[in-house]
Write a protein that holds these residues in place. Structure first.
Motif, PDB file in Angstrom:
ATOM      1  N   MET A   1       0.895  -1.145   0.120  1.00  0.00           N
ATOM      2  CA  MET A   1       0.012  -0.120   0.116  1.00  0.00           C
ATOM      3  C   MET A   1       0.775   1.145   0.051  1.00  0.00           C
ATOM      4  N   PHE A   2       0.478   2.298  -0.848  1.00  0.00           N
ATOM      5  CA  PHE A   2       1.272   3.368  -0.863  1.00  0.00           C
ATOM      6  C   PHE A   2       0.408   4.697  -0.807  1.00  0.00           C
ATOM      7  N   THR A   3       0.977   5.794  -0.802  1.00  0.00           N
ATOM      8  CA  THR A   3       0.253   7.152  -0.665  1.00  0.00           C
ATOM      9  C   THR A   3       0.298   7.989  -1.842  1.00  0.00           C
ATOM     10  N   GLY A   4       1.150   7.656  -2.761  1.00  0.00           N
ATOM     11  CA  GLY A   4       1.558   8.390  -4.013  1.00  0.00           C
ATOM     12  C   GLY A   4       2.105   9.955  -3.774  1.00  0.00           C
ATOM     13  N   ILE A   5       2.828   9.772  -2.530  1.00  0.00           N
ATOM     14  CA  ILE A   5       3.803  10.899  -2.268  1.00  0.00           C
ATOM     15  C   ILE A   5       5.383  10.465  -2.553  1.00  0.00           C
ATOM     16  N   ILE A   6       5.628  11.044  -3.551  1.00  0.00           N
ATOM     17  CA  ILE A   6       7.207  10.507  -4.218  1.00  0.00           C
ATOM     18  C   ILE A   6       8.470  10.896  -3.289  1.00  0.00           C
ATOM     19  N   GLU A   7       8.946  10.017  -2.873  1.00  0.00           N
ATOM     20  CA  GLU A   7      10.068  10.142  -2.030  1.00  0.00           C
ATOM     21  C   GLU A   7      11.429  10.401  -2.854  1.00  0.00           C
ATOM     22  N   ASP A   8      11.707   9.922  -3.883  1.00  0.00           N
ATOM     23  CA  ASP A   8      12.789  10.178  -4.503  1.00  0.00           C
ATOM     24  C   ASP A   8      12.699   9.685  -5.959  1.00  0.00           C
ATOM     25  N   MET A   9      13.538  10.393  -6.871  1.00  0.00           N
ATOM     26  CA  MET A   9      13.809  10.258  -8.393  1.00  0.00           C
ATOM     27  C   MET A   9      14.781   9.204  -8.556  1.00  0.00           C
TER      28      MET A   9
END
Length: 197
Positions: A1-9
């Motif tokens: 499960m994820f939130t869609g808030i990107i941590e890194d590219m």
């Protein structure tokens, strides 16, 4: 499960085909925090870490995943949006994202505003996915709010932080993106088709 808030590219550092599988090696600032068998979303696609080597890690995409996402078009040095799985008890800053891409879409227009950007997309409506005005959509793993929802089109507005810290800054007309539609909307769409049957 994820939130869609990107941590890194992350940056694609190696691609290796094996039968119908694609082993994807990513160089990332979060590699040191990963462990083998951990789930990480790559452009919104949940994949399992199978190897870690210094600041690089490897995941494997199978044919089913490659057929339904934009991962098959990855090239060396491409940037991918990365997010580790959500921790139970953390704030849910985006929306509920499963990491299971529903289909791809195509960027049809990019418009720079004074301090923000509007991106428009088109997708195959025959797969019965839908958007609603002010509803949630995940594009390449990024949780966003829909504006200008149409039958098979929608737009999103991007703030400077998101533009700079995701691969949205590489999008142009014709870019293929991964789409995960809101899970609640998918249940509603399924119920509607069952009612009509």
């Amino acid at each position: 499960m994820f939130t869609g808030i990107i941590e890194d590219m992350g940056v694609i550092s190696n691609l290796r085909e094996e039968n119908t599988n694609l082993h994807i090696t990513v160089k990332s600032n979060i590699t040191s925090e990963l462990k083998i068998d951990q789930s990480v979303a790559h452009n919104g696609v949940c994949l399992t870490v199978i190897d870690i080597n210094n600041d690089e890690y490897t995941v494997t995409a199978i044919k089913e995943t490659l057929d339904k996402t934009n991962l098959s078009s990855l090239k060396l040095n491409d940037k991918v949006n990365l997010e580790r799985a959500m921790k139970l008890g953390d704030r849910l800053d985006g929306h509920i994202v499963q990491g299971h891409v529903d289909q791809t879409g195509i960027c049809t227009h990019v418009k720079a505003e004074n301090g923000s950007w509007f991106f428009s997309f088109e997708y195959d409506a025959s797969l019965n996915n839908l958007t609603i005005e002010k509803g949630s959509i995940t594009i390449n793993g990024t949780s966003l709010t829909v504006v200008n929802s149409g039958h098979n089109t929608f737009s999103v507005a991007i703030i400077p932080y998101t533009y700079e810290h995701t691969n949205f800054n590489t999008f142009k007309e014709g870019t293929v993106v991964n789409l995960e539609f809101d899970v609640l909307g998918k249940y509603v769409a399924k119920l509607a088709t069952l009612k009509d049957a």
